[in-house]
Write an enzyme that holds these catalytic residues in place. Structure first.
Site, mmCIF file in Angstrom:
data_model
loop_
_atom_site.group_PDB
_atom_site.id
_atom_site.type_symbol
_atom_site.label_atom_id
_atom_site.label_comp_id
_atom_site.label_asym_id
_atom_site.label_seq_id
_atom_site.Cartn_x
_atom_site.Cartn_y
_atom_site.Cartn_z
ATOM 1 N N ASN A 130 0.841 -1.192 0.000
ATOM 2 C CA ASN A 130 0.000 0.000 0.000
ATOM 3 C C ASN A 130 0.879 1.246 0.000
ATOM 4 O OD1 ASN A 130 0.567 -1.059 2.600
ATOM 5 N ND2 ASN A 130 -1.164 -0.034 3.542
ATOM 6 N N GLU A 156 -2.666 -4.935 -2.661
ATOM 7 C CA GLU A 156 -3.022 -5.939 -3.664
ATOM 8 C C GLU A 156 -3.281 -5.305 -5.020
ATOM 9 O OE1 GLU A 156 -4.506 -4.933 -0.882
ATOM 10 O OE2 GLU A 156 -6.330 -6.082 -0.533
ATOM 11 N N GLU A 192 0.466 5.238 0.545
ATOM 12 C CA GLU A 192 -0.464 6.256 1.040
ATOM 13 C C GLU A 192 -0.069 7.651 0.569
ATOM 14 O OE1 GLU A 192 -0.689 5.529 5.289
ATOM 15 O OE2 GLU A 192 -1.941 3.758 4.941
ATOM 16 N N CYS A 203 -10.294 -4.910 0.822
ATOM 17 C CA CYS A 203 -11.372 -3.927 0.695
ATOM 18 C C CYS A 203 -12.200 -4.189 -0.564
ATOM 19 C CB CYS A 203 -10.811 -2.512 0.690
ATOM 20 S SG CYS A 203 -10.124 -1.979 -0.881
ATOM 21 N N CYS A 224 -4.040 0.487 -2.463
ATOM 22 C CA CYS A 224 -3.882 -0.706 -1.631
ATOM 23 C C CYS A 224 -2.782 -1.624 -2.169
ATOM 24 C CB CYS A 224 -5.187 -1.493 -1.580
ATOM 25 S SG CYS A 224 -6.520 -0.683 -0.689
ATOM 26 N N CYS A 234 -10.603 -3.415 -4.007
ATOM 27 C CA CYS A 234 -9.647 -4.432 -4.459
ATOM 28 C C CYS A 234 -10.365 -5.691 -4.935
ATOM 29 C CB CYS A 234 -8.669 -4.765 -3.341
ATOM 30 S SG CYS A 234 -7.484 -3.426 -3.038
#
Ligand code: THU
Length: 129
Positions: free
Chosen positions: A42, A55, A44, A86, A53, A89
């Site tokens: 991830n 993945e 940010e 999430c 994210c 994803c």
């Protein structure tokens, strides 16, 4: 499903996560049909909504290198129970993976749960027709 080596790689990969805001590193390992490996973390941003994210990073890295056929995905997070990806994803997985592709979810103690893409996102939005 996933080997110990792939799970360990997901854990190691998470060390590269850029998480100054959440302090919640994710490491993902995506294996192509031919056995090539793409990792992702991830990433940010001070503008939180721009976060990508782990993945999705792995999937986008692979797709941008021309990969279209995949075997499995491993996702590690420092959670008590195996990390739950999430919704965004899950939708991206549904775009690029076969419905029965196994996704290994890994907790901080390395306990795992394996779920298919279809189990993670049943009745997904897959095309416009
Ligand atoms: N995160 C992921 O990388 N994958 C998920 O499936 C859930 C959330 C990241 C985004 C953010 O950097 C941090 O975890 C906290 O939400």
């Amino acid at each position: 499903m996933a080997t110990t080596e792939l799970i360990d790689l997901a854990v190691k990969t998470s060390e590269n996560a850029y998480v100054p805001y959440s302090h919640f590193p994710i490491g993902a390992v995506l294996v192509t049909a031919e056995g090539k490996i793409y990792t992702g973390v991830n990433v940010e941003n001070a503008s939180f909504g721009l976060t990508n994210c782990g993945e999705r990073t792995a999937i986008f890295k692979a797709v941008s290198e021309g990969e279209r056929s995949f075997k499995e995905l491993i996702i590690y997070g420092q959670t008590e129970k195996p990390v739950s990806p999430c919704g965004a994803c899950r939708q991206v997985m549904a775009e690029f993976f076969e419905p029965d592709l196994p996704v290994t979810l890994v907790a901080k103690d390395k306990s795992t749960v394996v779920m298919t893409v279809k189990e993670l996102l049943p009745y997904s939005f897959t095309d416009l027709t």
